[in-house]
Motif scaffolding. Structure first.
Motif, PDB file in Angstrom:
ATOM      1  N   GLY A   1     -82.430 -71.442 -55.002  1.00  0.00           N
ATOM      2  CA  GLY A   1     -82.178 -71.941 -56.325  1.00  0.00           C
ATOM      3  C   GLY A   1     -82.427 -70.820 -57.336  1.00  0.00           C
TER       4      GLY A   1
ATOM      5  N   THR B   1     -74.167 -79.819 -53.324  1.00  0.00           N
ATOM      6  CA  THR B   1     -73.072 -78.886 -53.114  1.00  0.00           C
ATOM      7  C   THR B   1     -73.471 -77.697 -52.254  1.00  0.00           C
TER       8      THR B   1
ATOM      9  N   ARG C   1     -77.290 -76.204 -51.867  1.00  0.00           N
ATOM     10  CA  ARG C   1     -78.359 -75.379 -52.416  1.00  0.00           C
ATOM     11  C   ARG C   1     -79.183 -74.914 -51.225  1.00  0.00           C
TER      12      ARG C   1
ATOM     13  N   SER D   1     -79.853 -81.956 -54.510  1.00  0.00           N
ATOM     14  CA  SER D   1     -78.800 -82.749 -55.147  1.00  0.00           C
ATOM     15  C   SER D   1     -79.432 -83.563 -56.272  1.00  0.00           C
ATOM     16  N   ASN D   2     -78.612 -83.827 -57.269  1.00  0.00           N
ATOM     17  CA  ASN D   2     -79.041 -84.669 -58.389  1.00  0.00           C
ATOM     18  C   ASN D   2     -77.868 -85.609 -58.611  1.00  0.00           C
TER      19      ASN D   2
ATOM     20  N   CYS E   1     -74.630 -86.219 -61.328  1.00  0.00           N
ATOM     21  CA  CYS E   1     -73.583 -85.224 -61.109  1.00  0.00           C
ATOM     22  C   CYS E   1     -72.632 -85.554 -59.977  1.00  0.00           C
TER      23      CYS E   1
ATOM     24  N   VAL F   1     -86.623 -82.952 -52.657  1.00  0.00           N
ATOM     25  CA  VAL F   1     -87.114 -81.570 -52.747  1.00  0.00           C
ATOM     26  C   VAL F   1     -86.285 -80.894 -53.830  1.00  0.00           C
ATOM     27  N   ASP F   2     -86.928 -80.399 -54.857  1.00  0.00           N
ATOM     28  CA  ASP F   2     -86.189 -79.820 -55.981  1.00  0.00           C
ATOM     29  C   ASP F   2     -87.072 -78.838 -56.731  1.00  0.00           C
TER      30      ASP F   2
ATOM     31  N   ASP G   1     -87.859 -73.935 -49.330  1.00  0.00           N
ATOM     32  CA  ASP G   1     -87.172 -75.037 -48.642  1.00  0.00           C
ATOM     33  C   ASP G   1     -87.331 -74.924 -47.135  1.00  0.00           C
TER      34      ASP G   1
ATOM     35  N   THR H   1     -62.108 -84.848 -65.380  1.00  0.00           N
ATOM     36  CA  THR H   1     -63.559 -84.769 -65.546  1.00  0.00           C
ATOM     37  C   THR H   1     -64.111 -83.592 -64.765  1.00  0.00           C
TER      38      THR H   1
ATOM     39  N   SER I   1     -75.626 -79.829 -62.828  1.00  0.00           N
ATOM     40  CA  SER I   1     -76.614 -80.394 -63.752  1.00  0.00           C
ATOM     41  C   SER I   1     -77.777 -79.439 -64.008  1.00  0.00           C
TER      42      SER I   1
ATOM     43  N   ASN J   1     -69.105 -89.809 -64.848  1.00  0.00           N
ATOM     44  CA  ASN J   1     -68.818 -90.439 -63.553  1.00  0.00           C
ATOM     45  C   ASN J   1     -68.906 -91.973 -63.625  1.00  0.00           C
TER      46      ASN J   1
HETATM   47  N1  LIG Z   1     -66.820 -86.143 -62.566  1.00  0.00           N
HETATM   48  C1  LIG Z   1     -67.081 -85.085 -61.794  1.00  0.00           C
HETATM   49  N2  LIG Z   1     -68.116 -85.146 -60.954  1.00  0.00           N
HETATM   50  C2  LIG Z   1     -68.394 -84.109 -60.163  1.00  0.00           C
HETATM   51  C3  LIG Z   1     -67.610 -82.932 -60.203  1.00  0.00           C
HETATM   52  C4  LIG Z   1     -66.512 -82.881 -61.099  1.00  0.00           C
HETATM   53  O1  LIG Z   1     -65.765 -81.880 -61.182  1.00  0.00           O
HETATM   54  N3  LIG Z   1     -66.276 -83.985 -61.877  1.00  0.00           N
HETATM   55  N4  LIG Z   1     -67.908 -81.904 -59.347  1.00  0.00           N
HETATM   56  C5  LIG Z   1     -68.432 -82.303 -58.078  1.00  0.00           C
HETATM   57  C6  LIG Z   1     -68.770 -81.169 -57.230  1.00  0.00           C
HETATM   58  S1  LIG Z   1     -67.509 -80.088 -56.850  1.00  0.00           S
HETATM   59  C7  LIG Z   1     -70.000 -81.003 -56.717  1.00  0.00           C
HETATM   60  S2  LIG Z   1     -70.219 -79.771 -55.562  1.00  0.00           S
HETATM   61  C8  LIG Z   1     -71.127 -81.906 -57.070  1.00  0.00           C
HETATM   62  C9  LIG Z   1     -72.467 -81.207 -57.260  1.00  0.00           C
HETATM   63  O2  LIG Z   1     -73.480 -82.142 -57.302  1.00  0.00           O
HETATM   64  P1  LIG Z   1     -74.980 -81.774 -56.901  1.00  0.00           P
HETATM   65  O3  LIG Z   1     -74.942 -80.838 -55.744  1.00  0.00           O
HETATM   66  O4  LIG Z   1     -75.741 -83.028 -56.751  1.00  0.00           O
HETATM   67  O5  LIG Z   1     -75.437 -80.868 -58.131  1.00  0.00           O
HETATM   68  P2  LIG Z   1     -76.642 -80.928 -59.128  1.00  0.00           P
HETATM   69  O6  LIG Z   1     -76.585 -82.143 -59.957  1.00  0.00           O
HETATM   70  O7  LIG Z   1     -76.662 -79.663 -59.904  1.00  0.00           O
HETATM   71  O8  LIG Z   1     -77.940 -81.021 -58.228  1.00  0.00           O
HETATM   72  C10 LIG Z   1     -78.537 -79.945 -57.588  1.00  0.00           C
HETATM   73  C11 LIG Z   1     -80.035 -80.106 -57.635  1.00  0.00           C
HETATM   74  O9  LIG Z   1     -80.623 -79.169 -56.719  1.00  0.00           O
HETATM   75  C12 LIG Z   1     -81.677 -78.474 -57.337  1.00  0.00           C
HETATM   76  N5  LIG Z   1     -81.741 -77.156 -56.701  1.00  0.00           N
HETATM   77  C13 LIG Z   1     -81.141 -76.010 -57.065  1.00  0.00           C
HETATM   78  N6  LIG Z   1     -81.390 -75.040 -56.181  1.00  0.00           N
HETATM   79  C14 LIG Z   1     -82.199 -75.567 -55.229  1.00  0.00           C
HETATM   80  C15 LIG Z   1     -82.811 -75.054 -54.034  1.00  0.00           C
HETATM   81  O10 LIG Z   1     -82.638 -73.906 -53.647  1.00  0.00           O
HETATM   82  N7  LIG Z   1     -83.555 -75.929 -53.312  1.00  0.00           N
HETATM   83  C16 LIG Z   1     -83.739 -77.222 -53.681  1.00  0.00           C
HETATM   84  N8  LIG Z   1     -84.478 -78.000 -52.912  1.00  0.00           N
HETATM   85  N9  LIG Z   1     -83.181 -77.725 -54.803  1.00  0.00           N
HETATM   86  C17 LIG Z   1     -82.414 -76.917 -55.552  1.00  0.00           C
HETATM   87  C18 LIG Z   1     -81.323 -78.458 -58.807  1.00  0.00           C
HETATM   88  O11 LIG Z   1     -82.476 -78.337 -59.597  1.00  0.00           O
HETATM   89  C19 LIG Z   1     -80.593 -79.801 -58.999  1.00  0.00           C
HETATM   90  O12 LIG Z   1     -81.463 -80.816 -59.375  1.00  0.00           O
HETATM   91  O13 LIG Z   1     -70.823 -82.632 -58.251  1.00  0.00           O
HETATM   92  C20 LIG Z   1     -69.586 -83.300 -58.170  1.00  0.00           C
HETATM   93  N10 LIG Z   1     -69.443 -84.186 -59.306  1.00  0.00           N
END
Ligand SMILES: Nc1nc2c(c(=O)[nH]1)N[C@H]1C(S)=C(S)[C@@H](COP(=O)(O)OP(=O)(O)OC[C@H]3O[C@@H](n4cnc5c(=O)[nH]c(N)nc54)[C@H](O)[C@@H]3O)O[C@H]1N2
Ligand SMILES: Nc1nc2c(c(=O)[nH]1)N[C@H]1C(S)=C(S)[C@@H](COP(=O)(O)OP(=O)(O)OC[C@H]3O[C@@H](n4cnc5c(=O)[nH]c(N)nc54)[C@H](O)[C@@H]3O)O[C@H]1N2
Ligand SMILES: [Mo]
Length: 750
Positions: free
Chosen positions: A27, A127, A129, A423-424, A428, A449-450, A499, A615, A625, A710
Motif C-alpha cells: 500500500g 483490485t 493490494r 478492499s473498501n 468503491c 486488514v487495512d 500483510d 461512472t 477510495s 454505485n
Molecule cells: N461505479 C464504479 N465502481 C467501481 C469502478 C468504476 O469504474 N465505477 N471501478 C471498479 C474497479 S476497476 C475496481 S478495481 C474496484 C476497486 O475497489 P477496491 O479494491 O475495493 O478499492 P478501494 O476502495 O480503494 O479499497 C482498497 C482498500 O485497501 C487498502 N489498502 C491499500 N493498500 C493496501 C495494502 O497493501 N494492504 C492492505 N491490507 N490494504 C491496503 C486501502 O486503504 C483501501 O481501504 O472498484 C470498482 N468500482
C-alpha cells in the motif's frame, strides 16, 4: 546520480539522507511497480523520488508516491489491532494485542469451517493490494476456493483476460512500447508502433494493468499516431489522429464495424490469417452486416470516421492497441474484447515488434493468488461460487453476482466468514452497496486488514488488523516484464505488521501444513522458486531482473508445453471463432448486444432519464477510495465530481461548482457539477469511490452513502457469460440540489 545500476547498492548515504531504492507496490494501492528512491533521516521517511535508473518508469513519479510520507505518518493511520465492542456499524473499537486479535480470528474461522466447511469463508482482496498473491494464498490454505470480488461481472481486467484465453489462450495483450527490454527504446529488436488505438482507457491518468501511460508519449515522440475510442474528450483524444466519441457501452458494435471495413477492404494480413488463424470465415460472416453505417447509428459516430480509423490501423505495420476498463464494464464486454483481439490478430499485429505483446508470468512466478491447485482439493474447487450458473467461470473465478445472492439465500451453502484484505467495497468496488451492507450482516466473523479505518470496516468488521505501506516491507513484485524487490526503508509504523506476516501468522494457526516457514523471506523464496532466484539474489542484482524476450513465440514453439509451434488453443491457432467460448455455451464469434438499460433497450426509461451516466474514471491524485485524507492530494481534487456538458448545464440551469442530484429509477445521490466540454451533450461522468475521512461521527459513516454513485447501479446484470456489467452506461436525470450533503449531515465542509 552517476552510479550505474550494476554498481549501485540498495542503500547509500546522500546529503545527510539514507537513500533506499525500492519498488512502489501497495500500500498505498497502485498497479504499476515503479522504481523509487526513499529518502530517510533518523529512521523517518522524508521524501520520495523516481529512480532514474529503473527501466520501468525511468525516473518518473506520480503525485501519490511523492505524497507517501504523508500516508505513512498520517494521524488516521491504523496503529494497532482492534476489536469491535459495540454493535456492528456503531464505531466502537477497543485496542487488543496481536495475539488476542489472532485468537478472535482463529476461533471465528475454526467455528465456521466446522459448521459450514471452509468454502463458507470468502476472501476479498479488492483490485489487488498487498503483494497481490498472499491473501489468496492464505484463503486457499484454509481449503476455500472463494477468493473473489464484489464487482458485478468481475468487470475489471478479468473479462479482457478471459477474451484472451478464448482467442489465443494467453492473457490480454498490451501495446509493445519496449517495456519488456531492460534497455527500452534503444533495443534493436523494437520499433515504435505506427498507430496505437487506445480503447476505453485514459492511460495517462490510470497507468493501468501492466502499462505505464508515459510509454505512449515516448512512442508518440517516435512517430506513433493515436486513435482514441472514448465518449469523452481526454488529453489522449485531443492528441489523436482520429477520436471516436462513441455512445457508452456500444464498443462491440464499433469493433465489429472496424473488422468489417478491414475485411471488406482487404486490409488484413492474408499470411497470418491463413497460417495461424482458425474461424476466419465465421468471423467475416459475423461482422458482414455490421457496416460502418449500421455502427454509426448504434454508436452515434460518423461512418466515415469509423472507416478512417479502420484504414489507418489496417494500413499500419505495426499497429498496436490498448484496451481499458470500459471494455469490461458493459454486459457485452467479453464479445467486444473478443472482436478487438480478433482485430489485432487478422492485421498480423500479434507478438511482433511494435504490435501487441502478451505479458506472461515472469520467470514462471505467478503474480496472482498462489495455491489454488496446491491447497484446495478438486472437490472443494468444484464449490467455487457461481460455477453452476456460469460454466465459463467454473473453476476459474467465483462470480460476485452469485456471491451476493448466496449471502442472502444460503444456497447452495451459507457464507459466514469474510477476510477482507485490501478492499473498501461498500465505498468503491460493489454495485448496490446498500444491498451488500444488508447481506453482509449475516456474516459471523468479518476480518479486515487495512492501513486506514474505512466506511466498509466501520460498517461491517469485527476485527481490524493494521497493515504497512511498501516503505515498511521487504518483498518482491513479479509481474509483467520484470521481477523487482521491495526493500524496506523504515521500521513498521506503530504496532503495524506487513500483510504477508499477518497471513503467515494466521496461516500457522489455521493451516500449519501450508505455512511451514520461519520467516517472511522463506515464504517469498518459496513463491519465487520457479525463477531459480531468491529474494536476496534479485535484491543483489540491482533490485530487478528482466527475463529474455522473444517475439513470434507461436512460430518457435514457445507457447505450448509440447514445444510445437502454434497457440495453446484447441486448434493450436488463434481462434477467431472460439472453441472455448462454444464449449461454455457462449457465442464463438463476436456479436453486439445493447446494454440492459439505454436509449435503445428502454426508450421509456430514457424519456424520463435522458442522460447516459458513465461512472468511475481515474484521477491521478487518488487510487480508488484511497488518498482522500492526504491533504496535498485532496486539495487538488476536493469533491466528488460529476462532469456534465455545457449544453446540458445550460438547459438544466446548472452552474459549474453547484451540487446536483443524480437520480435514476433505483436511487439518487449528490455530487458537485463540473461543467466541461470534454463530455458530450446527453452524457455525464460521475467519479466513484468518494467518502469523507474527515467526518468522524461513526453514525454518518464518513458521509459515504451520500455521494456513492454505485447506489445507482445493480448487481446481477451481467452478460450471459457472467463476465461484464453495465457500470459505465446507466440512465439518469440530473438536477440542481438545494443543499449539499455535508450541510444535511450537519457537518462543516464544502
Ligand atoms: N461505479 C464504479 N465502481 C467501481 C469502478 C468504476 O469504474 N465505477 N471501478 C471498479 C474497479 S476497476 C475496481 S478495481 C474496484 C476497486 O475497489 P477496491 O479494491 O475495493 O478499492 P478501494 O476502495 O480503494 O479499497 C482498497 C482498500 O485497501 C487498502 N489498502 C491499500 N493498500 C493496501 C495494502 O497493501 N494492504 C492492505 N491490507 N490494504 C491496503 C486501502 O486503504 C483501501 O481501504 O472498484 C470498482 N468500482
Ligand atoms: N490514479 C489512479 N490510477 C488507477 C486507478 C485509480 O483509481 N487511480 N485504478 C486502477 C484500476 S483498478 C483500473 S481497473 C484502471 C482503469 O483505468 P482505465 O482503463 O483508464 O479506466 P477508466 O479511467 O475507468 O476509464 C477510461 C476511459 O473510459 C471512458 N469510457 C467510459 N465509458 C466508456 C465506454 O462505454 N466505452 C469506451 N470506449 N470508453 C468509455 C471514460 O471516459 C474514461 O476516459 O486504472 C488503474 N489505475
Ligand atoms: Mo480495476
Amino acid at each position: 546520480m552517476n552510479v550505474k545500476p550494476d554498481e549501485r547498492p540498495v542503500s547509500w548515504e546522500e546529503d545527510g539522507y539514507t537513500v533506499t531504492r525500492t519498488t512502489a507496490w501497495s500500500g498505498p494501492g497502485c498497479h504499476e511497480g515503479c522504481g523509487v528512491l526513499l529518502y530517510t533521516k533518523d529512521g523517518k521517511l522524508e521524501k520520495v523520488e523516481g529512480d532514474p535508473l529503473h527501466p520501468y518508469n525511468q525516473g518518473r513519479i506520480c503525485p501519490r508516491c511523492a505524497a507517501l510520507p504523508e500516508v505513512v505518518y498520517h494521524e488516521d493511520r491504523l496503529k494497532y489491532p482492534m476489536k469491535r465492542v459495540g454493535e456492528r456499524g456503531e464505531g466502537k473499537w477497543e485496542r487488543v494485542s496481536w495475539d488476542e486479535a489472532y485468537d478472535i480470528v482463529e476461533e471465528g474461522f475454526r467455528d465456521i469451517i466446522e459448521k459450514y466447511g471452509a468454502e463458507s469463508i470468502v476472501q476479498l482482496n479488492g483490485t489487488g493490494r498487498c503483494l497481490l498473491w498472499e491473501p489468496a494464498r492464505f484463503l486457499y490454505s484454509l481449503g476455500s476456493p472463494n477468493s473473489t470480488l464484489t464487482l458485478s461481472g468481475v468487470a475489471c481486467f478479468i473479462p479482457r483476460m478471459v477474451a484472451g484465453i478464448g482467442t489465443y489462450a494467453a492473457p490480454y495483450p498490451v501495446v509493445d512500447a519496449s517495456q519488456q527490454f531492460e534497455d527500452r527504446y534503444d533495443n534493436p529488436q523494437w520499433r515504435a508502433p505506427e498507430t496505437i488505438i487506445i480503447w476505453g482507457c485514459n492511460i495517462v491518468h490510470s497507468n493501468p494493468d501492466w502499462f505505464f501511460g508515459a510509454w505512449i508519449i515516448e512512442c508518440m515522440k517516435r512517430g506513433s499516431k493515436l486513435i482514441q475510442v472514448d465518449p469523452r474528450v481526454t488529453w489522449m483524444s485531443a492528441h489523436a489522429e482520429v477520436w471516436l466519441g462513441l455512445r457508452p457501452a456500444t464498443d462491440g458494435a464499433l469493433a465489429m464495424a472496424m473488422l468489417n471495413v478491414i475485411i471488406e477492404e482487404d486490409l488484413y494480413d492474408y499470411e497470418f490469417v491463413e497460417k495461424w488463424c482458425y474461424g476466419f470465415d465465421e468471423l467475416a460472416d459475423a461482422v458482414k452486416d455490421m457496416t460502418p453505417e449500421r455502427a454509426a447509428e448504434i454508436c452515434w459516430v460518423d461512418a466515415e470516421k469509423i472507416r478512417k480509423a479502420a484504414r489507418l490501423y489496417g494500413n499500419s505495420s505495426p499497429g498496436a492497441m490498448q484496451l481499458g476498463l470500459a471494455v469490461d464494464m458493459q454486459q457485452n464486454g467479453l464479445a467486444a474484447a473478443h472482436a478487438l483481439m480478433a482485430l489485432q490478430c487478422i492485421t498480423g499485429n500479434l507478438d511482433v515488434p511494435g504490435g501487441n505483446i502478451f505479458p506472461a508470468s515472469v520467470f514462471g512466478v505467478s503474480p496472482f493468488g498462489t495455491g489454488l491447485h496446491e491447497f484446495v482439493s478438486p472437490e472443494q474447487q468444484a464449490k467455487m461460487i457461481g460455477g453452476e450458473k456460469f460454466p465459463m467461470m467454473k473453476n476459474f473465478y467465483p462470480s460476485p453476482d452469485v456471491f451476493i445472492e448466496q449471502l442472502e439465500s444460503d444456497v447452495p451453502y451459507p457464507i459466514r466468514g469474510v477476510f477482507m484484505q485490501g478492499s473498501n467495497f461498500l465505498t468503491c468496488m460493489a454495485q448496490d452497496p446498500i444491498r451488500w451492507n444488508k447481506a453482509m450482516q449475516k456474516v459471523d466473523c468479518f476480518v479486515a486488514v487495512d492501513l486506514f479505518m474505512t466506511p466498509t470496516i466501520q460498517a461491517l468488521a469485527d476485527v481490524v488488523l493494521p497493515a504497512t505501506t511498501y516503505a515498511e516491507r521487504d518483498a518482491f513484485r513479479a509481474m509483467s516484464y520484470n521481477i523487482s524487490t521491495l526493500n524496506s526503508a523504515i521500521n513498521c509504523y506503530a504496532d503495524t505488521r506487513t500483510d504477508l506476516r499477518i497471513d503467515m501468522e494466521l496461516g500457522k494457526r489455521l493451516a500449519p501444513h501450508a505455512w511451514e516457514f520461519d520467516t517472511e523471506t522463506d515464504v517469498l523464496n518459496d513463491v519465487m522458486s520457479p525463477s531459480g532466484m531468491t529474494y536476496q539474489d534479485v535484491r543483489d542484482n540491482k533490485g530487478w531482473a528482466y527475463p529474455p524476450f522473444e517475439y513470434k513465440k507461436y512460430e518457435k514453439g514457445l507457447l505450448r508445453p509440447d514445444g510445437q509451434p502454434g497457440f495453446m488453443t484447441p486448434t493450436g491457432r488463434v481462434e477467431l471463432s472460439s472453441n472455448f467460448f462454444k464449449m461454455c455455451g457462449f457465442s464463438p464469434v463476436p456479436y453486439y448486444e445493447e446494454p440492459f438499460i439505454g436509449p435503445v433497450t428502454t426508450p421509456d426509461v430514457y424519456a424520463e432519464y435522458p442522460i447516459i451516466l458513465m461512472t468511475g474514471a481515474r484521477n491521478p491524485v487518488s487510487f480508488h477510495s484511497e488518498h482522500r485524507q492526504i491533504k496535498p492530494l485532496r486539495e487538488i481534487s476536493p469533491d466528488p465530481i460529476v462532469e456534465i456538458s455545457p449544453d446540458d448545464a445550460r438547459e438544466l440551469g446548472i452552474v459549474d461548482g453547484e451540487w446536483v442530484w443524480i437520480e435514476n429509477a433505483k436511487d439518487r445521490i449528490r455530487q458537485k457539477a463540473r461543467v466541461t466540454a470534454s463530455v458530450q451533450k446527453g452524457m455525464a461522468l460521475s467519479y466513484h469511490a468518494w467518502w469523507y475521512p474527515e467526518i468522524k461521527d461513526p453514525k454518518l459513516n464518513f458521509g459515504m452513502w451520500e455521494v456513492n454513485n454505485n447506489r445507482l447501479l445493480e448487481m446481477g446484470k451481467t452478460g450471459s457469460s457472467g463476465y461484464g456489467s453495465d457500470i459505465k452506461s446507466t440512465l439518469v436525470k440530473i438536477y440542481k440540489a438545494e443543499t449539499s450533503p455535508l450541510q444535511d449531515l450537519g457537518v462543516e465542509g464544502r
